[in-house]
Motif scaffolding. Structure first.
Motif, mmCIF file in Angstrom:
data_model
loop_
_atom_site.group_PDB
_atom_site.id
_atom_site.type_symbol
_atom_site.label_atom_id
_atom_site.label_comp_id
_atom_site.label_asym_id
_atom_site.label_seq_id
_atom_site.Cartn_x
_atom_site.Cartn_y
_atom_site.Cartn_z
ATOM 1 N N GLY A 1 -6.495 -7.366 9.420
ATOM 2 C CA GLY A 1 -6.766 -8.542 10.240
ATOM 3 C C GLY A 1 -5.490 -9.241 10.651
ATOM 4 N N ALA A 2 -4.482 -8.460 11.007
ATOM 5 C CA ALA A 2 -3.141 -9.002 11.210
ATOM 6 C C ALA A 2 -3.006 -9.888 12.437
ATOM 7 N N ALA A 3 -3.912 -9.774 13.404
ATOM 8 C CA ALA A 3 -3.801 -10.579 14.622
ATOM 9 C C ALA A 3 -4.595 -11.873 14.553
ATOM 10 N N GLY A 4 -5.289 -12.107 13.438
ATOM 11 C CA GLY A 4 -6.100 -13.308 13.307
ATOM 12 C C GLY A 4 -5.295 -14.531 12.922
ATOM 13 N N GLY A 5 -5.999 -15.633 12.688
ATOM 14 C CA GLY A 5 -5.334 -16.895 12.404
ATOM 15 C C GLY A 5 -4.456 -16.859 11.169
ATOM 16 N N VAL A 6 -4.935 -16.218 10.086
ATOM 17 C CA VAL A 6 -4.121 -16.077 8.881
ATOM 18 C C VAL A 6 -3.104 -14.958 9.073
ATOM 19 N N GLY A 7 -3.521 -13.914 9.763
ATOM 20 C CA GLY A 7 -2.662 -12.749 9.946
ATOM 21 C C GLY A 7 -1.342 -13.052 10.627
ATOM 22 N N VAL A 8 -1.366 -13.931 11.625
ATOM 23 C CA VAL A 8 -0.117 -14.207 12.356
ATOM 24 C C VAL A 8 0.933 -14.828 11.437
ATOM 25 N N PHE A 9 0.479 -15.572 10.430
ATOM 26 C CA PHE A 9 1.416 -16.123 9.451
ATOM 27 C C PHE A 9 1.808 -15.063 8.427
ATOM 28 N N ALA A 10 0.830 -14.283 7.961
ATOM 29 C CA ALA A 10 1.116 -13.276 6.943
ATOM 30 C C ALA A 10 2.131 -12.250 7.445
ATOM 31 N N VAL A 11 1.968 -11.806 8.688
ATOM 32 C CA VAL A 11 2.906 -10.833 9.252
ATOM 33 C C VAL A 11 4.324 -11.390 9.233
ATOM 34 N N GLN A 12 4.480 -12.615 9.713
ATOM 35 C CA GLN A 12 5.819 -13.183 9.833
ATOM 36 C C GLN A 12 6.420 -13.522 8.475
ATOM 37 N N LEU A 13 5.600 -14.003 7.540
ATOM 38 C CA LEU A 13 6.110 -14.276 6.197
ATOM 39 C C LEU A 13 6.524 -12.987 5.498
ATOM 40 N N ALA A 14 5.761 -11.928 5.710
ATOM 41 C CA ALA A 14 6.109 -10.644 5.111
ATOM 42 C C ALA A 14 7.422 -10.106 5.683
ATOM 43 N N LYS A 15 7.603 -10.272 6.988
ATOM 44 C CA LYS A 15 8.864 -9.840 7.606
ATOM 45 C C LYS A 15 10.031 -10.657 7.056
ATOM 46 N N LEU A 16 9.819 -11.966 6.888
ATOM 47 C CA LEU A 16 10.874 -12.805 6.318
ATOM 48 C C LEU A 16 11.241 -12.373 4.905
ATOM 49 N N ALA A 17 10.249 -11.855 4.178
ATOM 50 C CA ALA A 17 10.500 -11.398 2.812
ATOM 51 C C ALA A 17 11.241 -10.070 2.783
ATOM 52 N N GLY A 18 11.390 -9.429 3.944
ATOM 53 C CA GLY A 18 12.107 -8.167 4.002
ATOM 54 C C GLY A 18 11.227 -6.946 3.890
ATOM 55 N N ALA A 19 9.918 -7.119 4.111
ATOM 56 C CA ALA A 19 8.984 -6.001 4.010
ATOM 57 C C ALA A 19 8.780 -5.325 5.361
ATOM 58 N N ARG A 20 8.422 -4.053 5.320
ATOM 59 C CA ARG A 20 7.908 -3.361 6.496
ATOM 60 C C ARG A 20 6.432 -3.702 6.595
ATOM 61 N N VAL A 21 5.959 -4.066 7.783
ATOM 62 C CA VAL A 21 4.592 -4.545 7.954
ATOM 63 C C VAL A 21 3.808 -3.611 8.856
ATOM 64 N N ILE A 22 2.685 -3.123 8.350
ATOM 65 C CA ILE A 22 1.708 -2.374 9.136
ATOM 66 C C ILE A 22 0.458 -3.248 9.202
ATOM 67 N N GLY A 23 -0.011 -3.533 10.401
ATOM 68 C CA GLY A 23 -1.129 -4.450 10.554
ATOM 69 C C GLY A 23 -2.313 -3.818 11.244
ATOM 70 N N THR A 24 -3.521 -4.005 10.680
ATOM 71 C CA THR A 24 -4.728 -3.492 11.333
ATOM 72 C C THR A 24 -5.198 -4.475 12.398
ATOM 73 N N ALA A 25 -5.702 -3.908 13.498
ATOM 74 C CA ALA A 25 -6.153 -4.742 14.610
ATOM 75 C C ALA A 25 -6.885 -3.859 15.616
ATOM 76 N N SER A 26 -7.436 -4.488 16.639
ATOM 77 C CA SER A 26 -7.998 -3.739 17.761
ATOM 78 C C SER A 26 -6.865 -3.369 18.712
ATOM 79 N N ALA A 27 -7.087 -2.327 19.502
ATOM 80 C CA ALA A 27 -6.030 -1.835 20.389
ATOM 81 C C ALA A 27 -5.536 -2.903 21.349
ATOM 82 N N SER A 28 -6.406 -3.831 21.720
ATOM 83 C CA SER A 28 -6.022 -4.865 22.683
ATOM 84 C C SER A 28 -4.972 -5.823 22.128
ATOM 85 N N THR A 29 -4.792 -5.842 20.807
ATOM 86 C CA THR A 29 -3.830 -6.768 20.188
ATOM 87 C C THR A 29 -2.552 -6.072 19.734
ATOM 88 N N PHE A 30 -2.421 -4.789 20.017
ATOM 89 C CA PHE A 30 -1.269 -4.038 19.498
ATOM 90 C C PHE A 30 0.059 -4.627 19.976
#
Length: 306
Positions: free
Chosen positions: A152-181
């Motif tokens: 749920g990486a493109a949702g309301g919580v996901g947009v924060f989780a993705v960026q916080l994970a990147k800030l932590a130095g992680a590689r991020v793979i996010g599930t979503a619909s093709a329209s949000t890729f």
């Protein structure tokens, strides 16, 4: 008189009404916030639609609506602490936020100062989504070098989780619909389609394996992570109920560590986190905002301006 969104029976957006209500005032040990913006979350309409969800949070009818808010302290009751007249603030008020005024007891554990440089609209997106994302990553001990799968990486919580994970130095793979890729790529995630065969698609994308995961929508991502060999203690869920599959960790915004709100606002001010606001609606069109939120296909956050 003042205005508030109220519902007297459970149901869809049609049960919500904008009503004139007696204007509340700060009593002893309380402050009043003049609300300027209210951010929406799936939890809001879930409480209004499902009696069992409302019961878990102690919400009874008739009820107000919404949790996230930002505004200005415009009354301070005798003995109230922590805030002064004119302070810009953001925080949460369960089932009361979409209104002209909200009265809160002090000291308020769910209210924080809004820093200069952050708009009320942005601040109103942070309490649930930002703190939930922080808790979901903290509980799995996310660290630099991890490869994390975020459901749920493109949702309301996901947009924060993705960026916080990147800030932590992680590689991020996010599930979503093709329209949000493309949207996810702009946030720094590698998108992968959700649905049947998720584990195989992730395996093909991350040949060295996945080391952590958080499921922000249901259980599909958590189950895929278990299939990929991620230890249960390194998988979190926020919407799978108290007993998620395989012993993975259930969490939420209430589990965010002290200081998480300031960490979020500091990161926003420094330009390390952006807050995608998908749409804003005036209070008079609150139902349009709720219907858009309930559709669950929004890229980012929805805010009602008051």
């Amino acid at each position: 008189m003042s205005r508030a969104v109220i519902y007297e029976k459970f149901g869809g957006p049609e049960v919500l009404e904008l009503r004139d209500v007696p204007e509340p005032h700060a009593g002893t040990g309380e402050i009043r916030v003049r609300v300027t913006a209210a951010g929406l979350n799936p939890m809001d309409w879930a409480l209004a639609a499902r009696p069992e969800a409302a019961a878990r949070f102690g919400v009874t009818l008739p009820s107000g609506f919404g949790y996230d808010l930002a505004g200005v302290v415009d009354e301070v009751g005798e003995g109230a602490t922590g805030f002064a007249l004119g302070d810009r603030v953001f925080g949460g008020a369960l089932s009361r936020a979409v209104a002209d005024f909200v009265v809160l007891e002090t000291p308020a554990e769910t209210l924080w100062p809004t820093p200069d440089g952050i708009s009320d609209e942005v601040a109103a997106t942070l309490p649930v989504a930002g703190l939930t994302a922080s808790a979901a990553l903290s509980v799995i001990g996310l660290k630099s070098g991890d490869t994390v799968l975020i459901g749920g990486a493109a949702g309301g919580v996901g947009v924060f989780a993705v960026q916080l994970a990147k800030l932590a130095g992680a590689r991020v793979i996010g599930t979503a619909s093709a329209s949000t890729f493309e949207f996810l790529r702009e946030l720094g995630a590698e998108p992968v389609a959700y649905g049947a065969g998720l584990a195989d698609r992730v395996r093909a994308l991350a040949s060295d394996g996945v080391t952590a995961a958080t499921d922000l929508f249901g259980t599909e991502t958590a189950e895929a992570a278990l299939e990929l060999g991620v230890p249960a203690e390194r998988i979190s869920t926020i919407a799978a109920g108290p007993n998620p599959p395989g012993g993975v960790r259930a969490t939420g915004g209430v589990d965010a560590s002290p200081g998480s709100a300031k960490q979020l606002t500091d990161a926003i001010l420094a330009g390390r986190i952006t807050v995608p606001i998908a749409a804003t609606f005036p209070l008079e069109k609150f139902r349009d905002a709720v219907e858009l939120q309930a559709d669950r296909h929004v890229h980012g956050k929805i805010v009602i301006t008051v």
